[in-house]
Design a protein around this motif. Sequence first.
Motif, PDB file in Angstrom:
ATOM      1  N   GLY A 135     -12.106  47.631  -7.366  1.00 41.74           N
ATOM      2  CA  GLY A 135     -12.291  46.870  -8.583  1.00 41.74           C
ATOM      3  C   GLY A 135     -11.036  46.236  -9.142  1.00 41.74           C
ATOM      4  N   LYS A 136     -10.000  46.083  -8.316  1.00 42.94           N
ATOM      5  CA  LYS A 136      -8.742  45.514  -8.804  1.00 42.94           C
ATOM      6  C   LYS A 136      -8.256  44.404  -7.879  1.00 42.94           C
ATOM      7  N   LEU A 137      -7.661  43.403  -8.501  1.00 44.31           N
ATOM      8  CA  LEU A 137      -6.946  42.369  -7.769  1.00 44.31           C
ATOM      9  C   LEU A 137      -5.488  42.499  -8.203  1.00 44.31           C
ATOM     10  N   VAL A 138      -4.603  42.674  -7.232  1.00 46.67           N
ATOM     11  CA  VAL A 138      -3.186  42.868  -7.528  1.00 46.67           C
ATOM     12  C   VAL A 138      -2.381  41.838  -6.750  1.00 46.67           C
ATOM     13  N   LEU A 139      -1.530  41.113  -7.447  1.00 51.51           N
ATOM     14  CA  LEU A 139      -0.637  40.139  -6.839  1.00 51.51           C
ATOM     15  C   LEU A 139       0.766  40.742  -6.845  1.00 51.51           C
ATOM     16  N   TRP A 140       1.331  40.887  -5.642  1.00 55.19           N
ATOM     17  CA  TRP A 140       2.619  41.555  -5.472  1.00 55.19           C
ATOM     18  C   TRP A 140       3.740  40.562  -5.222  1.00 55.19           C
ATOM     19  N   ASP A 141       4.923  40.883  -5.702  1.00 58.82           N
ATOM     20  CA  ASP A 141       6.163  40.236  -5.286  1.00 58.82           C
ATOM     21  C   ASP A 141       6.738  41.152  -4.214  1.00 58.82           C
ATOM     22  N   VAL A 142       6.545  40.790  -2.956  1.00 64.35           N
ATOM     23  CA  VAL A 142       6.937  41.658  -1.852  1.00 64.35           C
ATOM     24  C   VAL A 142       8.453  41.846  -1.812  1.00 64.35           C
ATOM     25  N   ALA A 143       9.201  40.788  -2.054  1.00 62.15           N
ATOM     26  CA  ALA A 143      10.668  40.886  -2.006  1.00 62.15           C
ATOM     27  C   ALA A 143      11.193  41.871  -3.056  1.00 62.15           C
ATOM     28  N   ALA A 144      10.598  41.874  -4.243  1.00 59.01           N
ATOM     29  CA  ALA A 144      11.043  42.762  -5.317  1.00 59.01           C
ATOM     30  C   ALA A 144      10.290  44.096  -5.317  1.00 59.01           C
ATOM     31  N   ALA A 145       9.281  44.205  -4.452  1.00 59.95           N
ATOM     32  CA  ALA A 145       8.438  45.408  -4.379  1.00 59.95           C
ATOM     33  C   ALA A 145       7.865  45.770  -5.751  1.00 59.95           C
ATOM     34  N   SER A 146       7.327  44.744  -6.419  1.00 61.53           N
ATOM     35  CA  SER A 146       6.767  44.979  -7.753  1.00 61.53           C
ATOM     36  C   SER A 146       5.478  44.183  -7.941  1.00 61.53           C
ATOM     37  N   VAL A 147       4.656  44.641  -8.852  1.00 61.04           N
ATOM     38  CA  VAL A 147       3.407  43.968  -9.191  1.00 61.04           C
ATOM     39  C   VAL A 147       3.720  42.802 -10.126  1.00 61.04           C
ATOM     40  N   VAL A 148       3.248  41.617  -9.771  1.00 59.94           N
ATOM     41  CA  VAL A 148       3.407  40.439 -10.623  1.00 59.94           C
ATOM     42  C   VAL A 148       2.316  40.425 -11.681  1.00 59.94           C
ATOM     43  N   VAL A 149       1.081  40.642 -11.252  1.00 60.13           N
ATOM     44  CA  VAL A 149      -0.056  40.663 -12.168  1.00 60.13           C
ATOM     45  C   VAL A 149      -1.183  41.454 -11.514  1.00 60.13           C
ATOM     46  N   ALA A 150      -1.995  42.102 -12.336  1.00 61.29           N
ATOM     47  CA  ALA A 150      -3.157  42.837 -11.851  1.00 61.29           C
ATOM     48  C   ALA A 150      -4.304  42.596 -12.818  1.00 61.29           C
ATOM     49  N   THR A 151      -5.515  42.601 -12.287  1.00 58.83           N
ATOM     50  CA  THR A 151      -6.693  42.411 -13.132  1.00 58.83           C
ATOM     51  C   THR A 151      -7.864  43.176 -12.539  1.00 58.83           C
ATOM     52  N   GLU A 152      -8.827  43.477 -13.365  1.00 56.59           N
ATOM     53  CA  GLU A 152     -10.046  44.156 -12.936  1.00 56.59           C
ATOM     54  C   GLU A 152     -11.032  43.126 -12.397  1.00 56.59           C
ATOM     55  N   LEU A 153     -11.781  43.507 -11.364  1.00 52.69           N
ATOM     56  CA  LEU A 153     -12.811  42.646 -10.779  1.00 52.69           C
ATOM     57  C   LEU A 153     -14.159  43.342 -10.854  1.00 52.69           C
ATOM     58  N   SER A 154     -15.200  42.547 -11.002  1.00 54.57           N
ATOM     59  CA  SER A 154     -16.554  43.100 -11.039  1.00 54.57           C
ATOM     60  C   SER A 154     -17.233  43.029  -9.673  1.00 54.57           C
ATOM     61  N   HIS A 155     -16.540  42.487  -8.684  1.00 55.49           N
ATOM     62  CA  HIS A 155     -17.141  42.290  -7.369  1.00 55.49           C
ATOM     63  C   HIS A 155     -16.101  42.489  -6.273  1.00 55.49           C
ATOM     64  N   ALA A 156     -16.581  42.770  -5.069  1.00 55.73           N
ATOM     65  CA  ALA A 156     -15.695  42.916  -3.917  1.00 55.73           C
ATOM     66  C   ALA A 156     -15.181  41.556  -3.469  1.00 55.73           C
ATOM     67  N   VAL A 157     -13.981  41.542  -2.925  1.00 51.32           N
ATOM     68  CA  VAL A 157     -13.380  40.334  -2.364  1.00 51.32           C
ATOM     69  C   VAL A 157     -13.305  40.508  -0.849  1.00 51.32           C
ATOM     70  N   HIS A 158     -13.819  39.506  -0.098  1.00 55.63           N
ATOM     71  CA  HIS A 158     -13.810  39.565   1.362  1.00 55.63           C
ATOM     72  C   HIS A 158     -12.627  38.845   1.980  1.00 55.63           C
ATOM     73  N   ALA A 159     -12.113  37.821   1.287  1.00 59.40           N
ATOM     74  CA  ALA A 159     -10.990  37.047   1.832  1.00 59.40           C
ATOM     75  C   ALA A 159     -10.287  36.329   0.691  1.00 59.40           C
ATOM     76  N   ALA A 160      -9.005  35.999   0.920  1.00 55.79           N
ATOM     77  CA  ALA A 160      -8.208  35.301  -0.090  1.00 55.79           C
ATOM     78  C   ALA A 160      -7.160  34.447   0.605  1.00 55.79           C
ATOM     79  N   CYS A 161      -6.737  33.378  -0.050  1.00 57.98           N
ATOM     80  CA  CYS A 161      -5.632  32.573   0.463  1.00 57.98           C
ATOM     81  C   CYS A 161      -5.017  31.759  -0.672  1.00 57.98           C
ATOM     82  N   PHE A 162      -3.740  31.435  -0.502  1.00 54.67           N
ATOM     83  CA  PHE A 162      -3.050  30.594  -1.476  1.00 54.67           C
ATOM     84  C   PHE A 162      -3.408  29.134  -1.235  1.00 54.67           C
ATOM     85  N   CYS A 163      -3.349  28.334  -2.286  1.00 56.35           N
ATOM     86  CA  CYS A 163      -3.703  26.918  -2.243  1.00 56.35           C
ATOM     87  C   CYS A 163      -2.471  26.058  -2.506  1.00 56.35           C
ATOM     88  N   GLY A 164      -1.528  26.050  -1.616  1.00 56.19           N
ATOM     89  CA  GLY A 164      -0.387  25.146  -1.725  1.00 56.19           C
ATOM     90  C   GLY A 164       0.755  25.632  -2.588  1.00 56.19           C
TER      91      GLY A 164
END
Length: 149
Positions: A4-33
């Motif tokens: 139930g969570k979506l978490v966006l990480w800053d891999v270089a800093a090893a820290s969470v940039v933003v996190a939010t609750e989700l009401s549904h499962a996510v099957h795939a994701a990608c950045f848009c430019g």
Amino acid sequence: VHDGKLVLWDVAAASVVVATELSHAVHAACFCGSASEFVTVGHHKVTFWLMTEDGTLHMQDMVAPNESPNAHYTCLDISQENNALFVGSDSGGVSQWDINADRNACTAAWQTSQGELSIIKCQGDKLITCGQSSHVRVWGVGLVGAGAD
């Protein structure tokens, strides 16, 4: 597992940039430019996300016009030019989305007769779909919905 969570990480800093609750499962994701815009697909929706400079997440839920409201979106890919998104579903549907404008709009949709799609890949002016059937199909992006090559 859907936690139930979506978490966006800053891999270089090893820290969470933003996190939010989700009401549904996510099957795939990608950045848009850019690192501030991304898309997720899952149960019943294609979700366009925008992260503002202050770390706030804005989302826009969409449904492809060729799908039932209960569709499960299973896979996605972005064109090399970052202006078109292609989404596959559990019914074998493909939808093409214009992501180059300030709006996110479905510009084409069609059925593949392949059952649930597991892979969708855009390369140049071609789109490849693979699903439950034993066929791999190649579609001409300029001829979207007109038939497989």
